[in-house]
Design a protein around this motif. Structure first.
Motif, short mmCIF file in Angstrom:
data_model
loop_
_atom_site.label_atom_id
_atom_site.label_comp_id
_atom_site.label_asym_id
_atom_site.label_seq_id
_atom_site.Cartn_x
_atom_site.Cartn_y
_atom_site.Cartn_z
N ILE A 1 -24.41 48.89 64.71
CA ILE A 1 -25.72 49.09 65.33
C ILE A 1 -26.76 49.16 64.22
CG2 ILE A 1 -27.11 50.53 66.85
CD1 ILE A 1 -24.50 51.64 67.99
N THR B 1 -33.55 47.14 67.64
CA THR B 1 -32.16 47.60 67.72
C THR B 1 -31.26 46.39 67.94
OG1 THR B 1 -32.91 49.68 68.70
CG2 THR B 1 -30.57 49.17 68.85
N GLN C 1 -26.67 56.50 73.07
CA GLN C 1 -26.74 55.10 73.48
C GLN C 1 -27.11 55.03 74.96
OE1 GLN C 1 -23.03 53.18 72.59
NE2 GLN C 1 -22.81 54.20 70.61
N LYS D 1 -24.49 54.59 79.30
CA LYS D 1 -23.88 53.95 78.15
C LYS D 1 -23.40 52.56 78.52
CE LYS D 1 -22.24 58.27 76.09
NZ LYS D 1 -21.04 59.00 75.61
N MET E 1 -29.00 47.44 74.30
CA MET E 1 -28.72 48.85 74.05
C MET E 1 -29.77 49.44 73.11
SD MET E 1 -25.32 50.61 72.43
CE MET E 1 -25.76 50.08 70.79
N ALA F 1 -30.54 52.87 70.80
CA ALA F 1 -29.77 53.93 70.14
C ALA F 1 -30.71 54.80 69.32
CB ALA F 1 -28.68 53.33 69.25
#
Length: 309
Positions: A93, A136, A172, A252, A276, A278
């Motif tokens: 990530i 991200t 997440q 998630k 996603m 984070a």
């Protein structure tokens, strides 16, 4: 003559008494019959209808025997999902802080594409600072190659910093908007081809014609099941029509995948899924721990300052 009269009067009285007795008995029997036909007491009912006792539970049911080692191991192996056979690359990530200007996204994605990385998800959004954006990126690969790509991206002029959250405790979240049919899986194909009203689709596609009441019960049963399933995943139904419903879910990525697999039998018409996002968890510092360290440092005694002896 008087004797015959007395005997006749006595016989008539006895006949009258017997007639009265028969009448009273018949009245009593009729009263009992009326009572039994109109209302039955609990005691008489229990006597005439004995209660069937259920067989007693066996000791094996009340006190089950402990499973053997073989049974326990078989149960654990059955409930354990099989592991992946092939080599699975580690997921990384990236949190890129870039300058908010045109062309930054194409330059970053071009570097990753040049090294042969397939980007799983990419989310770009503005931050609370006007000239700063957060990017991200989720990708998979070997740690050495990932580190080289990170340094190369960080060397770009409009990139302020590139942070790798791999191995850190992060929060997440991913957003899902999914449109699901409430008519049943057998009507999804016709529902995708033509957006006609739900009742026409049901009556044309099914061999047996459904009445409007049965069709209404079917759609409401599917909608109720879908709503309960969304509540289990802390989602909500944001739109409902005569033939489909839209569910919003933020969770998630693993929970998003599980929810999609569970609603797939209903019939998925359309799905929109964001990348996603984070953010690392904030560390927790204990102020009392610092005070104890200060007290321990102050209570130490210097042996050189002590008097001799």
């Amino acid at each position: 003559m008087w004797t015959s009269r007395i005997l006749s009067s006595t016989a008539s009285r006895a006949a009258l008494a017997s007639t009265a007795l028969m009448t009273a008995r018949s009245r009593g029997l009729s009263q009992v019959t009326r009572q039994s036909s109109s209302s039955t007491s609990a005691i008489s009912y229990k006597r005439t209808h004995p209660h069937k006792r259920h067989p007693a539970l066996s000791s094996e049911y009340l006190y089950p025997a402990a499973p053997s080692a073989e049974e326990a191991v078989s149960n654990i192996l059955y409930n354990t999902p099989p592991g992946g056979r092939g080599y699975v690359q580690q997921r990384h990530i990236f949190n890129c802080l870039v300058q908010n200007e045109p062309g930054v996204l194409s330059r970053v994605s071009g570097i990753l594409a040049g090294r042969g990385f397939n980007i799983d998800s990419l989310v770009v959004a503005k931050t609370e600072v006007a000239d700063l954006s957060r990017m991200t990126i989720v990708l998979r690969g070997d740690p050495e190659t990932i580190e080289q790509a990170r340094r190369q991206v960080e060397d770009l002029v409009p990139v302020w910093a590139v942070l790798d959250y791999t191995g850190f405790k992060v929060i997440q979240r991913e957003l899902l908007l999914i449109k699901i049919s409430i008519l049943g899986p057998e009507h999804v194909r016709a529902q995708i081809k033509s957006r006609t009203p739900g009742w026409q689709i049901i009556q044309e596609e099914t061999e047996e014609e459904l009445s409007p009441s049965n069709a209404l019960r079917q759609t409401h049963a599917h909608l109720k099941s879908l709503t309960e399933l969304a509540n289990l995943f802390q989602g909500k139904v944001v739109d409902v029509s005569g033939d489909c419903a839209v569910v919003e879910l933020s969770a998630k990525p693993e929970r998003i995948d599980a929810f999609i697999k569970l609603v797939k039998p209903f019939g998925i018409l359309e799905a929109a899924r964001s990348g996603m996002m984070a953010m690392p968890r904030s560390p927790i510092y204990d102020m009392h721990e610092h005070e104890e360290l200060v007290e321990d440092a102050g209570s130490s005694v210097d042996a050189t300052m002590l008097p001799p002896g």
